[in-house]
Every structure is written in C-alpha cells, then in structure tokens.
Design a protein around this motif. Structure first.
Motif, PDB file in Angstrom:
ATOM      1  N   THR A  27       0.830  -1.208   0.000  1.00 20.71           N
ATOM      2  CA  THR A  27       0.000   0.000   0.000  1.00 20.71           C
ATOM      3  C   THR A  27       0.862   1.256   0.000  1.00 20.71           C
ATOM      4  OG1 THR A  27      -1.769  -1.180   1.180  1.00 20.71           O
ATOM      5  CG2 THR A  27      -1.824   1.227   1.258  1.00 20.71           C
ATOM      6  N   LYS A  28       2.025   1.203   0.640  1.00 24.11           N
ATOM      7  CA  LYS A  28       2.919   2.366   0.687  1.00 24.11           C
ATOM      8  C   LYS A  28       3.372   2.776  -0.714  1.00 24.11           C
ATOM      9  CE  LYS A  28       4.844   1.769   5.347  1.00 24.11           C
ATOM     10  NZ  LYS A  28       4.045   0.614   5.801  1.00 24.11           N
ATOM     11  N   THR A  29       3.634   1.810  -1.570  1.00 24.15           N
ATOM     12  CA  THR A  29       4.046   2.123  -2.941  1.00 24.15           C
ATOM     13  C   THR A  29       2.930   2.860  -3.674  1.00 24.15           C
ATOM     14  OG1 THR A  29       5.507   0.191  -2.984  1.00 24.15           O
ATOM     15  CG2 THR A  29       4.850   1.126  -5.112  1.00 24.15           C
ATOM     16  N   VAL A  30       1.690   2.436  -3.447  1.00 24.43           N
ATOM     17  CA  VAL A  30       0.545   3.100  -4.079  1.00 24.43           C
ATOM     18  C   VAL A  30       0.375   4.512  -3.518  1.00 24.43           C
ATOM     19  CG1 VAL A  30      -1.939   2.999  -4.464  1.00 24.43           C
ATOM     20  CG2 VAL A  30      -0.578   0.894  -4.531  1.00 24.43           C
ATOM     21  N   LEU A  31       0.510   4.668  -2.207  1.00 26.20           N
ATOM     22  CA  LEU A  31       0.426   6.003  -1.606  1.00 26.20           C
ATOM     23  C   LEU A  31       1.521   6.916  -2.168  1.00 26.20           C
ATOM     24  CD1 LEU A  31      -0.248   5.013   2.110  1.00 26.20           C
ATOM     25  CD2 LEU A  31      -1.874   6.120   0.565  1.00 26.20           C
ATOM     26  N   ALA A  32       2.723   6.380  -2.313  1.00 25.03           N
ATOM     27  CA  ALA A  32       3.817   7.168  -2.876  1.00 25.03           C
ATOM     28  C   ALA A  32       3.504   7.588  -4.306  1.00 25.03           C
ATOM     29  CB  ALA A  32       5.115   6.367  -2.827  1.00 25.03           C
ATOM     30  N   ALA A  33       2.953   6.667  -5.092  1.00 22.39           N
ATOM     31  CA  ALA A  33       2.599   6.993  -6.482  1.00 22.39           C
ATOM     32  C   ALA A  33       1.562   8.097  -6.530  1.00 22.39           C
ATOM     33  CB  ALA A  33       2.085   5.748  -7.195  1.00 22.39           C
ATOM     34  N   ALA A 120      -1.043   9.710   3.649  1.00 24.84           N
ATOM     35  CA  ALA A 120      -2.434   9.440   3.295  1.00 24.84           C
ATOM     36  C   ALA A 120      -3.307  10.651   3.594  1.00 24.84           C
ATOM     37  CB  ALA A 120      -2.933   8.214   4.058  1.00 24.84           C
ATOM     38  N   ARG A 121      -3.076  11.284   4.737  1.00 22.09           N
ATOM     39  CA  ARG A 121      -3.842  12.483   5.084  1.00 22.09           C
ATOM     40  C   ARG A 121      -3.547  13.622   4.113  1.00 22.09           C
ATOM     41  NH1 ARG A 121      -3.326  12.777  11.736  1.00 22.09           N
ATOM     42  NH2 ARG A 121      -4.855  11.130  12.191  1.00 22.09           N
ATOM     43  N   LEU A 122      -2.297  13.748   3.701  1.00 23.85           N
ATOM     44  CA  LEU A 122      -1.912  14.796   2.749  1.00 23.85           C
ATOM     45  C   LEU A 122      -2.632  14.598   1.417  1.00 23.85           C
ATOM     46  CD1 LEU A 122       0.017  17.184   1.980  1.00 23.85           C
ATOM     47  CD2 LEU A 122       1.641  15.426   1.232  1.00 23.85           C
ATOM     48  N   ILE A 123      -2.679  13.353   0.932  1.00 27.04           N
ATOM     49  CA  ILE A 123      -3.350  13.064  -0.335  1.00 27.04           C
ATOM     50  C   ILE A 123      -4.822  13.440  -0.256  1.00 27.04           C
ATOM     51  CG2 ILE A 123      -4.075  11.196  -1.876  1.00 27.04           C
ATOM     52  CD1 ILE A 123      -1.404   9.766  -1.044  1.00 27.04           C
ATOM     53  N   ALA A 124      -5.484  13.035   0.830  1.00 23.26           N
ATOM     54  CA  ALA A 124      -6.910  13.344   0.989  1.00 23.26           C
ATOM     55  C   ALA A 124      -7.129  14.853   1.090  1.00 23.26           C
ATOM     56  CB  ALA A 124      -7.454  12.642   2.225  1.00 23.26           C
ATOM     57  N   GLU A 205      13.370  10.011  -9.251  1.00 18.57           N
ATOM     58  CA  GLU A 205      13.313  10.423  -7.842  1.00 18.57           C
ATOM     59  C   GLU A 205      12.802   9.270  -6.988  1.00 18.57           C
ATOM     60  OE1 GLU A 205      14.357  13.156  -6.542  1.00 18.57           O
ATOM     61  OE2 GLU A 205      14.043  14.877  -7.852  1.00 18.57           O
ATOM     62  N   MET A 206      11.773   8.595  -7.465  1.00 18.40           N
ATOM     63  CA  MET A 206      11.170   7.496  -6.718  1.00 18.40           C
ATOM     64  C   MET A 206      12.174   6.377  -6.471  1.00 18.40           C
ATOM     65  SD  MET A 206       7.546   5.633  -7.630  1.00 18.40           S
ATOM     66  CE  MET A 206       6.534   4.925  -6.310  1.00 18.40           C
ATOM     67  N   GLN A 207      13.066   6.142  -7.432  1.00 20.83           N
ATOM     68  CA  GLN A 207      14.015   5.046  -7.343  1.00 20.83           C
ATOM     69  C   GLN A 207      15.409   5.483  -6.909  1.00 20.83           C
ATOM     70  OE1 GLN A 207      12.555   3.453 -11.406  1.00 20.83           O
ATOM     71  NE2 GLN A 207      13.144   1.621 -10.301  1.00 20.83           N
ATOM     72  N   GLY A 227      13.719   3.878  -1.436  1.00 21.39           N
ATOM     73  CA  GLY A 227      13.489   5.083  -2.215  1.00 21.39           C
ATOM     74  C   GLY A 227      12.235   5.792  -1.731  1.00 21.39           C
ATOM     75  N   LEU A 228      11.429   6.279  -2.645  1.00 24.34           N
ATOM     76  CA  LEU A 228      10.188   6.959  -2.283  1.00 24.34           C
ATOM     77  C   LEU A 228       9.051   5.956  -2.400  1.00 24.34           C
ATOM     78  CD1 LEU A 228      10.692  10.386  -4.125  1.00 24.34           C
ATOM     79  CD2 LEU A 228      11.501   9.656  -1.870  1.00 24.34           C
ATOM     80  N   GLY A 229       8.786   5.251  -1.305  1.00 18.15           N
ATOM     81  CA  GLY A 229       7.757   4.223  -1.308  1.00 18.15           C
ATOM     82  C   GLY A 229       8.189   2.925  -1.948  1.00 18.15           C
ATOM     83  N   LEU A 230       9.468   2.735  -2.148  1.00  9.59           N
ATOM     84  CA  LEU A 230       9.987   1.523  -2.779  1.00  9.59           C
ATOM     85  C   LEU A 230      11.157   0.951  -1.990  1.00  9.59           C
ATOM     86  CD1 LEU A 230      10.133   2.620  -6.540  1.00  9.59           C
ATOM     87  CD2 LEU A 230       8.548   0.928  -5.566  1.00  9.59           C
ATOM     88  N   MET A 231      11.119  -0.356  -1.757  1.00 16.90           N
ATOM     89  CA  MET A 231      12.298  -1.080  -1.311  1.00 16.90           C
ATOM     90  C   MET A 231      13.063  -1.461  -2.575  1.00 16.90           C
ATOM     91  SD  MET A 231      10.337  -3.515   1.486  1.00 16.90           S
ATOM     92  CE  MET A 231      11.779  -4.525   1.836  1.00 16.90           C
TER      93      MET A 231
END
Length: 293
Positions: A27-33, A120-124, A205-207, A227-231
C-alpha cells in the motif's frame, strides 16, 4: 503458493492470479505513487514542509522524517494478537508520543508507518477526496486497474484471503490497507515503473534510494535500500529489484520488478506464513526464470 508474474505487460505462468489478498505495506508504494502524481501536477512539492511536522514529503516517503513507529508499542502487538478493535489514530499517536522526533529530519532512517499515515492524510487533504477515491482517480484508473479497494472494517475483509488472521481489524493499518487480486498488484507495479503514470524525472526520484547497509540475514538482499515508497536493491542472484514487501498477521506479500537491463519483469507472491525471506526468495526465483526466457 499463489503468484502472478508479469513481463512487458503480458501475464506469464499465472497461478491463482485472481485471489484477493491484503496488500499490507505494498500500500505504501501506491500512496507514494499518488503523492508523486500531486507533485507531477504542481499541487505539492517534494521538498515542501507539511503541516504534520518539521519534515518534507520526500523525507516522509523515504522514512527520513525522524518519526517513530507504532510497531514499537508492546500494547499494540498485544491488542492485535487478541483481535481487539483498533485504537483511533489520535490515541495511537498519543501513545507513541509521535510529536517527539527520534532524530532531526534527514539525519537518519527509521521505518515508520506513521509517516505514511501523514502521507495518506496529505493526499486526501490536497485532493479533497476520501483516500480510496483519491487512489482510484490518481493511480488505479490511469493504470487500468479496477478491482482494488480500501478495507476499513472487518466486513471489508469477508472475501479476502487473510490467512490465519480471519478476524483482523484493518483499522490497525493506520495509513490504510488496500486489498485486491494478486495479479493487479503485479500489474500495478509493472505499469507504474514502466512510465504509465509518472514522468521519467519523478520515476528517477522514486528510485533514488538511501542505502541501508549490507546483506540481511535470512533474506535475499545484498545491498538493500529505500526510495520513495519503494524497497530497492541488489539481491543474491545479482538482480536489482524494486517494489515492496508487506507483512501482516497471518500472511506476507512481496511485489517486485526486476529493473536490470532491457528485459523487465514483475512478480507478486502471497503466502500464509511469517517468513519474509522465503517469500522474497520465491519472487527472486520467478524473476530469474523470466530473465532467462
């Protein structure tokens, strides 16, 4: 062990690809995306501060904000083991003393689910949508995925393979718990890293990872990083993988893409066990087979 293997957008050797499972920390990867899609559209900046504390979105995404994690609380583990109803987010943050940073933002690294609650709060907040609506609009619809949902109550898990945790309260996952078919987890990562959602500049940036030391005992990582939401890092076979492992009561999911050379493949593995290393090794095995085809 069910898995779905994807190579260049085509499904290969699927085995129970439609089983619906908890995505745990994938779920973290999706939130990062989703957060990076807001950066793409100029709605927020990676290096801007956020209202929740003296840290930036980038630092939250890469676990460099200085925040602690509720997994450190013995009472949390006891309550989950007893199948209790989750605490409110406010109570959890108070129990954790989340306002007290463990190090200055950017000066260290500490895995924190709390940081992703703030994301998650920031996205909402920025989208003005409920989190599930925002993720659907910003990630799943653009990637052609339609069978993923956010579980917020025990009833939402009625038809989800939860392994030994059939009475689990998803409220314990404070950043949100996505559930969906295993094949859609593999497709989500494959299409995301293939450039279907974000420009190459943001994918770079993500990677861009913070290296986290050397080999991890019992797991295939030789040079792990985040990285940014990625192992992301090199594994024992010499492949470099990018994705995320998710661990919860009763099951594990690992979703990774091989990012070496011209041949790319993504694999999702779900298992009703508590052995992260074995599940990650299964991903590596399938990706090596895909690379040899």
């Amino acid at each position: 062990m069910p898995f779905a293997l994807v190579s260049n957008g085509s499904l290969l050797t699927p085995e129970q690809p439609d089983v619906t499972v908890p995505w745990w920390s994938f779920t973290k990867t999706v939130l990062a995306a989703a957060a990076l899609s807001l950066v793409r559209d100029g709605l927020i900046g990676l290096d801007e501060g956020v209202p929740e504390g003296p840290f930036t979105l980038r630092q939250l995404l890469r676990h460099e904000a200085g925040l602690a994690d509720y997994s450190e609380l013995a009472d949390y583990h006891t309550a989950v083991a007893r199948n209790e109803t989750s605490w409110s987010a406010a109570e959890m943050l108070q129990r954790l003393d989340a306002t007290r940073l463990r190090y200055a933002p950017g000066d260290g690294w500490r895995y924190s689910n709390v940081g992703y609650l703030f994301i998650a709060r920031l996205i909402a907040r920025v989208t003005g949508l409920r989190l599930e609506e925002a993720l659907t609009q910003r990630v799943f619809t653009p990637l052609g995925l339609s069978r993923i949902r956010l579980a917020t109550t025990r009833a939402d898990l009625a038809y989800v393979n939860m392994g030994a945790a059939s009475t689990y309260d998803p409220g314990w996952v404070y950043h949100g718990l996505l559930v969906g078919p295993l094949v859609e987890a593999a497709l989500c990562l494959d299409r995301l890293l293939d450039g279907h959602l974000l420009p190459q500049s943001l994918l770079r940036e993500m990677q861009t990872v913070r290296t986290l030391g050397g080999p991890i005992a019992g797991r295939p990582w030789v040079a792990p990083g985040y990285g940014l939401g990625l192992m992301q890092g090199m594994v024992e076979s010499g492949l470099t993988l990018s994705g995320h492992t998710g661990v919860g009561p009763g099951s594990i999911i690992a979703v990774y893409r091989c990012i070496d050379g011209n041949s790319t493949a993504s694999c999702a593995v779900f298992d009703e066990s508590g052995n992260e290393g074995a599940v990650e090794a299964e991903v590596v095995r399938h990706l090596i087979c895909a690379a040899l085809e």
